[in-house]
Design a protein around this motif. Structure first.
Motif, PDB file in Angstrom:
ATOM      1  N   ILE A 124       0.815  -1.219   0.000  1.00 56.26           N
ATOM      2  CA  ILE A 124       0.000   0.000   0.000  1.00 56.26           C
ATOM      3  C   ILE A 124       0.852   1.274   0.000  1.00 56.26           C
ATOM      4  CG2 ILE A 124      -1.965  -1.148   1.077  1.00 56.26           C
ATOM      5  CD1 ILE A 124      -1.154   0.020   3.740  1.00 56.26           C
ATOM      6  N   HIS A 125       2.149   1.139   0.337  1.00 57.80           N
ATOM      7  CA  HIS A 125       3.055   2.297   0.337  1.00 57.80           C
ATOM      8  C   HIS A 125       4.371   1.908  -0.341  1.00 57.80           C
ATOM      9  CE1 HIS A 125       0.611   4.966   2.793  1.00 57.80           C
ATOM     10  NE2 HIS A 125       0.380   3.955   3.611  1.00 57.80           N
ATOM     11  N   PRO A 126       4.354   1.675  -1.641  1.00 57.22           N
ATOM     12  CA  PRO A 126       5.581   1.251  -2.326  1.00 57.22           C
ATOM     13  C   PRO A 126       6.677   2.317  -2.322  1.00 57.22           C
ATOM     14  CG  PRO A 126       3.854   1.763  -3.909  1.00 57.22           C
ATOM     15  CD  PRO A 126       3.209   1.764  -2.559  1.00 57.22           C
ATOM     16  N   GLU A 127       6.298   3.552  -2.015  1.00 56.81           N
ATOM     17  CA  GLU A 127       7.287   4.633  -1.983  1.00 56.81           C
ATOM     18  C   GLU A 127       8.116   4.632  -0.705  1.00 56.81           C
ATOM     19  OE1 GLU A 127       3.869   6.266   0.358  1.00 56.81           O
ATOM     20  OE2 GLU A 127       4.156   4.917  -1.345  1.00 56.81           O
ATOM     21  N   VAL A 128       7.741   3.786   0.262  1.00 53.74           N
ATOM     22  CA  VAL A 128       8.449   3.716   1.542  1.00 53.74           C
ATOM     23  C   VAL A 128       9.256   2.424   1.610  1.00 53.74           C
ATOM     24  CG1 VAL A 128       8.223   3.651   4.047  1.00 53.74           C
ATOM     25  CG2 VAL A 128       6.691   5.096   2.703  1.00 53.74           C
ATOM     26  N   GLN A 129      10.542   2.532   1.859  1.00 54.36           N
ATOM     27  CA  GLN A 129      11.411   1.371   2.037  1.00 54.36           C
ATOM     28  C   GLN A 129      11.662   1.182   3.523  1.00 54.36           C
ATOM     29  OE1 GLN A 129      13.018  -0.851  -0.269  1.00 54.36           O
ATOM     30  NE2 GLN A 129      13.434  -1.909   1.659  1.00 54.36           N
ATOM     31  N   VAL A 130      11.221   0.049   4.081  1.00 61.87           N
ATOM     32  CA  VAL A 130      11.456  -0.259   5.493  1.00 61.87           C
ATOM     33  C   VAL A 130      12.690  -1.145   5.597  1.00 61.87           C
ATOM     34  CG1 VAL A 130      10.528  -1.289   7.596  1.00 61.87           C
ATOM     35  CG2 VAL A 130       8.996  -0.092   6.013  1.00 61.87           C
ATOM     36  N   ASP A 131      13.712  -0.642   6.277  1.00 58.74           N
ATOM     37  CA  ASP A 131      14.947  -1.396   6.493  1.00 58.74           C
ATOM     38  C   ASP A 131      14.884  -2.008   7.882  1.00 58.74           C
ATOM     39  OD1 ASP A 131      15.929  -0.474   4.012  1.00 58.74           O
ATOM     40  OD2 ASP A 131      16.608   1.391   4.954  1.00 58.74           O
ATOM     41  N   LEU A 132      14.837  -3.347   7.948  1.00 60.44           N
ATOM     42  CA  LEU A 132      14.625  -4.058   9.210  1.00 60.44           C
ATOM     43  C   LEU A 132      15.924  -4.649   9.723  1.00 60.44           C
ATOM     44  CD1 LEU A 132      12.715  -5.297  11.366  1.00 60.44           C
ATOM     45  CD2 LEU A 132      12.394  -7.226   9.795  1.00 60.44           C
ATOM     46  N   GLU A 133      16.187  -4.454  11.017  1.00 59.74           N
ATOM     47  CA  GLU A 133      17.332  -5.073  11.690  1.00 59.74           C
ATOM     48  C   GLU A 133      16.843  -5.793  12.941  1.00 59.74           C
ATOM     49  OE1 GLU A 133      21.596  -3.969  13.864  1.00 59.74           O
ATOM     50  OE2 GLU A 133      20.379  -2.380  12.981  1.00 59.74           O
ATOM     51  N   GLU A 134      17.315  -7.017  13.146  1.00 58.22           N
ATOM     52  CA  GLU A 134      16.939  -7.799  14.327  1.00 58.22           C
ATOM     53  C   GLU A 134      17.931  -7.570  15.451  1.00 58.22           C
ATOM     54  OE1 GLU A 134      16.081 -12.476  15.592  1.00 58.22           O
ATOM     55  OE2 GLU A 134      16.587 -11.949  13.531  1.00 58.22           O
ATOM     56  N   GLN A 135      17.418  -7.303  16.645  1.00 54.96           N
ATOM     57  CA  GLN A 135      18.247  -7.131  17.836  1.00 54.96           C
ATOM     58  C   GLN A 135      17.478  -7.645  19.045  1.00 54.96           C
ATOM     59  OE1 GLN A 135      21.273  -6.354  18.187  1.00 54.96           O
ATOM     60  NE2 GLN A 135      21.924  -5.114  16.441  1.00 54.96           N
ATOM     61  N   VAL A 136      18.190  -7.873  20.148  1.00 56.18           N
ATOM     62  CA  VAL A 136      17.508  -8.180  21.401  1.00 56.18           C
ATOM     63  C   VAL A 136      16.807  -6.914  21.879  1.00 56.18           C
ATOM     64  CG1 VAL A 136      19.083 -10.032  22.038  1.00 56.18           C
ATOM     65  CG2 VAL A 136      19.599  -7.683  22.734  1.00 56.18           C
ATOM     66  N   SER A 137      15.786  -7.080  22.739  1.00 54.41           N
ATOM     67  CA  SER A 137      14.922  -5.951  23.116  1.00 54.41           C
ATOM     68  C   SER A 137      15.699  -4.780  23.706  1.00 54.41           C
ATOM     69  CB  SER A 137      13.856  -6.428  24.107  1.00 54.41           C
ATOM     70  OG  SER A 137      12.917  -7.265  23.460  1.00 54.41           O
TER      71      SER A 137
END
Length: 310
Positions: A124-137
């Protein structure tokens, strides 16, 4: 920096030096940079002359970085990564992606909830790139404070004072056991009744580990932590090998339990029912807040749940 000839610090020479350190071979590094060996050797010598220190010790078996070389490679990698990010951002602009959001999330948030939500948001928002990184809380919250991420999803527990937080989802921890283990059963069991067993848990900073340690301390019992790993799958493999027992969020644990032939049992402790949160800084921009609002929308619970059955 005024004493250095910055013209010597071009990205080809920086990449060449990094590859020399990684491969230990000038020939291999030159080949990767599409250079002939004499030209590559000249570039390394020019860098060393500019810095005033040798970057490598030359041996018959190849190159070995000096202390100056290790420092150069450390910062050179950052420069090269930044250049790669710049090229990627420019490529995104040509494809219509004009906004980036840096999301850092705990393993529990990623394994149980985020993938279908982020996939739908990308549609629904192809103009937004979400860069995801996994970390402990704990590191999720730290990355928000330090400005290394824009948005954080984590298990309630770390000190998030000063951040703007909202409830995200809830999960339930269950006991994971090898098949045939003496604690196997259907009725809920208290955590304190498991403390004679060796445990497998996540790495330091994980909300799960901190909760277990606090619960054992409150009971006046030692927590026999035998192994620490980074992922839920790794926890499952350790338990399946008979190395200990563990606790995992039920939604994430069930596929692992089924695939590895493990047993599970509910925990009776109140803390086994956990609250996950989403947080942003007070200076978050409109793009970040839009994703924040979307993830916290209660109607998205249905989207996340339905995706599991598709």
């Amino acid at each position: 920096m005024s004493s250095y000839n910055l013209a010597r610090f071009d990205f080809v020479s920086i990449r060449l030096a990094v590859l020399c350190a990684q491969t230990g071979s000038l020939t291999a590094a030159a080949r990767a940079c599409s250079l002939v060996v004499p030209a590559a050797s000249r570039r390394i010598r020019e860098l060393e002359a500019t810095i005033g220190e040798p970057l490598f010790e030359r041996h018959s078996r190849g190159l070995h970085p000096t202390p100056a070389g290790r420092a150069f490679v450390k910062h050179g990698l950052v420069l090269l990564q930044n250049m790669d990010n710049l090229i990627e951002d420019l490529a995104d602009l040509s494809k219509g992606v004009v906004k980036h959001v840096r999301l850092t999330a705990s393993t529990a948030a990623i394994n149980q909830f985020l993938p279908p939500l982020l996939a739908h948001y990308a549609q629904i928002h192809p103009e937004v790139q979400v860069d995801l990184e996994e970390q402990v809380s704990e590191l999720v919250v730290a990355s928000l404070r330090d400005g290394r991420s824009d948005l954080g999803a984590y298990v309630e527990g770390p000190d998030d004072e000063g951040l703007q937080t909202r409830h995200f989802r809830k999960d339930q921890l269950v006991l994971i056991l090898p098949a045939g283990h003496r604690l196997k059963g259907r009725k809920p069991i208290a955590f304190v009744d498991t403390l004679d067993e060796p445990w497998i848990s996540l790495n330091a900073g994980a909300a799960l580990l901190m909760t277990q340690q606090q619960a054992a301390l409150a009971a006046g019992r030692p927590f026999k932590l035998r192994m620490q790993v980074r992922s839920f799958d790794a926890v499952g493999h350790m338990v399946a090998s008979g190395l200990g027992i563990a606790a995992l969020p039920k939604a994430a644990a069930m596929p692992i339990i089924q695939a590895m032939g493990l047993a599970w049992r509910p925990l009776s402790d109140a803390w086994s029912h956990r609250q996950l949160k989403i947080a942003v800084r007070a200076d978050a921009n409109a793009v970040v807040r839009a994703l924040h609002d979307y993830l916290c929308d209660p109607s998205q619970n249905a989207n996340a749940s339905l995706a599991k059955f598709k």
